[in-house]
Motif scaffolding. Sequence first.
Motif, PDB file in Angstrom:
ATOM      1  N   PRO A  21       0.826  -1.211   0.000  1.00  0.00           N
ATOM      2  CA  PRO A  21       0.000   0.000   0.000  1.00  0.00           C
ATOM      3  C   PRO A  21       0.861   1.262   0.000  1.00  0.00           C
ATOM      4  O   PRO A  21       2.021   1.227   0.402  1.00  0.00           O
ATOM      5  CB  PRO A  21      -0.802  -0.111   1.303  1.00  0.00           C
ATOM      6  N   ASN A  22       0.283   2.371  -0.436  1.00  0.00           N
ATOM      7  CA  ASN A  22       1.037   3.621  -0.414  1.00  0.00           C
ATOM      8  C   ASN A  22       1.123   4.150   1.013  1.00  0.00           C
ATOM      9  O   ASN A  22       0.546   3.583   1.941  1.00  0.00           O
ATOM     10  CB  ASN A  22       0.441   4.652  -1.381  1.00  0.00           C
ATOM     11  N   ARG A  23       1.831   5.258   1.203  1.00  0.00           N
ATOM     12  CA  ARG A  23       2.056   5.779   2.553  1.00  0.00           C
ATOM     13  C   ARG A  23       0.794   6.319   3.217  1.00  0.00           C
ATOM     14  O   ARG A  23       0.783   6.580   4.422  1.00  0.00           O
ATOM     15  CB  ARG A  23       3.139   6.839   2.529  1.00  0.00           C
ATOM     16  N   TYR A  24      -0.276   6.482   2.443  1.00  0.00           N
ATOM     17  CA  TYR A  24      -1.547   6.942   3.001  1.00  0.00           C
ATOM     18  C   TYR A  24      -2.437   5.781   3.419  1.00  0.00           C
ATOM     19  O   TYR A  24      -3.533   5.992   3.927  1.00  0.00           O
ATOM     20  CB  TYR A  24      -2.287   7.810   1.986  1.00  0.00           C
ATOM     21  N   GLY A  25      -1.984   4.546   3.161  1.00  0.00           N
ATOM     22  CA  GLY A  25      -2.746   3.372   3.547  1.00  0.00           C
ATOM     23  C   GLY A  25      -3.781   2.923   2.539  1.00  0.00           C
ATOM     24  O   GLY A  25      -4.600   2.065   2.833  1.00  0.00           O
ATOM     25  N   ASP A  26      -3.741   3.529   1.332  1.00  0.00           N
ATOM     26  CA  ASP A  26      -4.678   3.092   0.297  1.00  0.00           C
ATOM     27  C   ASP A  26      -4.350   1.668  -0.127  1.00  0.00           C
ATOM     28  O   ASP A  26      -3.195   1.282  -0.200  1.00  0.00           O
ATOM     29  CB  ASP A  26      -4.597   4.012  -0.924  1.00  0.00           C
ATOM     30  N   PRO A  27      -5.368   0.878  -0.436  1.00  0.00           N
ATOM     31  CA  PRO A  27      -5.114  -0.501  -0.850  1.00  0.00           C
ATOM     32  C   PRO A  27      -4.473  -0.564  -2.234  1.00  0.00           C
ATOM     33  O   PRO A  27      -4.635   0.348  -3.049  1.00  0.00           O
ATOM     34  CB  PRO A  27      -6.507  -1.131  -0.875  1.00  0.00           C
ATOM     35  N   ASN A  28      -3.758  -1.636  -2.475  1.00  0.00           N
ATOM     36  CA  ASN A  28      -3.191  -1.850  -3.812  1.00  0.00           C
ATOM     37  C   ASN A  28      -4.310  -1.882  -4.843  1.00  0.00           C
ATOM     38  O   ASN A  28      -5.404  -2.366  -4.576  1.00  0.00           O
ATOM     39  CB  ASN A  28      -2.432  -3.177  -3.866  1.00  0.00           C
ATOM     40  N   GLY A  29      -4.020  -1.349  -6.021  1.00  0.00           N
ATOM     41  CA  GLY A  29      -5.007  -1.344  -7.086  1.00  0.00           C
ATOM     42  C   GLY A  29      -6.025  -0.228  -6.960  1.00  0.00           C
ATOM     43  O   GLY A  29      -7.072  -0.256  -7.600  1.00  0.00           O
ATOM     44  N   HIS A  30      -5.723   0.778  -6.153  1.00  0.00           N
ATOM     45  CA  HIS A  30      -6.623   1.909  -5.921  1.00  0.00           C
ATOM     46  C   HIS A  30      -6.011   3.157  -6.547  1.00  0.00           C
ATOM     47  O   HIS A  30      -4.834   3.456  -6.333  1.00  0.00           O
ATOM     48  CB  HIS A  30      -6.765   2.122  -4.411  1.00  0.00           C
ATOM     49  N   ALA A  31      -6.788   3.874  -7.345  1.00  0.00           N
ATOM     50  CA  ALA A  31      -6.294   5.125  -7.932  1.00  0.00           C
ATOM     51  C   ALA A  31      -7.450   6.059  -8.243  1.00  0.00           C
ATOM     52  O   ALA A  31      -8.593   5.627  -8.389  1.00  0.00           O
ATOM     53  CB  ALA A  31      -5.517   4.856  -9.213  1.00  0.00           C
ATOM     54  N   TRP A  32      -7.116   7.331  -8.327  1.00  0.00           N
ATOM     55  CA  TRP A  32      -8.005   8.353  -8.881  1.00  0.00           C
ATOM     56  C   TRP A  32      -7.313   8.915 -10.097  1.00  0.00           C
ATOM     57  O   TRP A  32      -6.109   9.206 -10.051  1.00  0.00           O
ATOM     58  CB  TRP A  32      -8.251   9.480  -7.869  1.00  0.00           C
TER      59      TRP A  32
END
Length: 75
Positions: A21-32
Amino acid sequence: MRGRLGATWGTGETGATGPTPNRYGDPNGHAWVAVDGPVSRTRHVLTGSDDRRANMVAFARASLSELVAALDAAG
């Protein structure tokens, strides 16, 4: 950024490609993804995958798809 560069259109993307996950805790495969110009569009992309390469391709495709839709809508 579009205004700063004097561009008519701009695109952007942020998210978590994986395998962690990124440093913000977003799950893998998540984007805007977003397009800004005469027509603005955004899309939330959720692949559910940890595959970094596949996610990068999916995010790029989503971004380009939104750009095409915005260009079509702008006429």
